[in-house]
Write an enzyme that holds these catalytic residues in place. Structure first.
Site, PDB file in Angstrom:
ATOM      1  CE  LYS A 107      27.766  47.819  40.068  1.00  0.00           C
ATOM      2  NZ  LYS A 107      26.795  46.994  40.751  1.00  0.00           N
ATOM      3  CG  HIS A 109      29.120  51.702  41.654  1.00  0.00           C
ATOM      4  ND1 HIS A 109      29.930  51.668  40.538  1.00  0.00           N
ATOM      5  CD2 HIS A 109      27.884  51.370  41.234  1.00  0.00           C
ATOM      6  CE1 HIS A 109      29.203  51.351  39.482  1.00  0.00           C
ATOM      7  NE2 HIS A 109      27.968  51.160  39.876  1.00  0.00           N
TER       8      HIS A 109
END
Ligand code: OMP
Length: 225
Positions: A107, A109
């Site tokens: 991921k 963010h």
């Protein structure tokens, strides 16, 4: 090979067959091997079954070295590791351990990273997963933990299919290959082994064809060391 099954092993296998998690037939495995049986641990997902699976894992943890974090590889290891950490926290175990797992996709963010749960950096980690065949899944988990600075001190599987490893050319078993990776003999434990499954099928009786197929499979892919 004679094997004495405990009552919780028998209950677990019966539960697994009742919910369709343990099947007999013809299955192509991730390794390309054609197997006469398959365990889909994702179907071991009711409260009572999760409770008995996690209790069985928790009981097997005592044969591994001391550790700080239980790591459940995505996806099926996640719920098992979480439930086992929960069982370990309560009597009679009363052991506080952390819990972590990986994402299949990193991921970019938010908190970022590929691992979720307690940080593994500088921690002793046990990988807790469902099934071990050629060891590809467990190796990937070990690499991910090491990449984040954790030390893998052990591996705990629900089922060790007791097969030759991916490095089959040397004739060694997955068990020995993974043991070597994480510090030596005794560092890879399992709640159930293929020999337990065979003993259970034999004990139930009336399944001669299944037994023959399992023995033939073991002859071809079973660990020799
Ligand atoms: P290896 O990565 O070859 O050790 O295979 C283990 C993985 O294969 C497991 O994490 C499962 O994703 C899958 N598997 C099962 O779930 N049950 C089985 O009985 C056999 C396999 C398999 O494909 O070998």
């Amino acid at each position: 090979m004679s094997t004495e099954l405990t009552s919780y092993q028998k209950d677990l296998l019966q539960h697994a067959e009742d919910v369709g998690a343990l099947k007999f037939g013809t299955f192509t495995l991730k390794s390309g091997r054609i197997s006469p049986y398959f365990i889909n641990a994702g179907l071991l997902s009711t409260g009572p079954i999760l409770s008995s699976v996690a209790t069985a894992y928790a009981a097997s943890v005592s044969s591994l070295p001391a550790f700080d974090v239980l790591f459940g590889p995505a996806y099926k290891g996640i719920s098992f590791a979480a439930c086992t950490a929960l069982v370990l926290a309560a009597p009679p175990f009363a052991r506080a351990v952390g819990f972590a797992y990986d994402r299949k996709e990193a991921k970019a963010h938010g908190e970022g990273g590929s691992l979720v749960g307690v940080p593994v950096r500088g921690k002793r980690v046990v990988v807790l997963d469902d099934v071990m065949t050629a060891g590809t899944a467990v190796r990937l988990a070990i690499e991910k933990i090491r990449a984040e600075g954790g030390e893998v001190v052990g591996v705990l599987q629900l089922l060790d299919r007791e097969e030759v490893g991916a490095e089959d050319a040397e004739g060694s078993s997955t068990l020995r290959e993974v043991e070597r990776l994480v510090g030596g003999e005794g560092r890879v434990q399992s709640v159930l082994k293929m020999r337990d499954l065979i003993a259970w099928v034999r004990e139930k009786g009336g399944r001669e064809e299944q037994l023959e197929q399992m023995e033939a499979y073991r002859e071809r892919y079973g660990r020799k060391d």
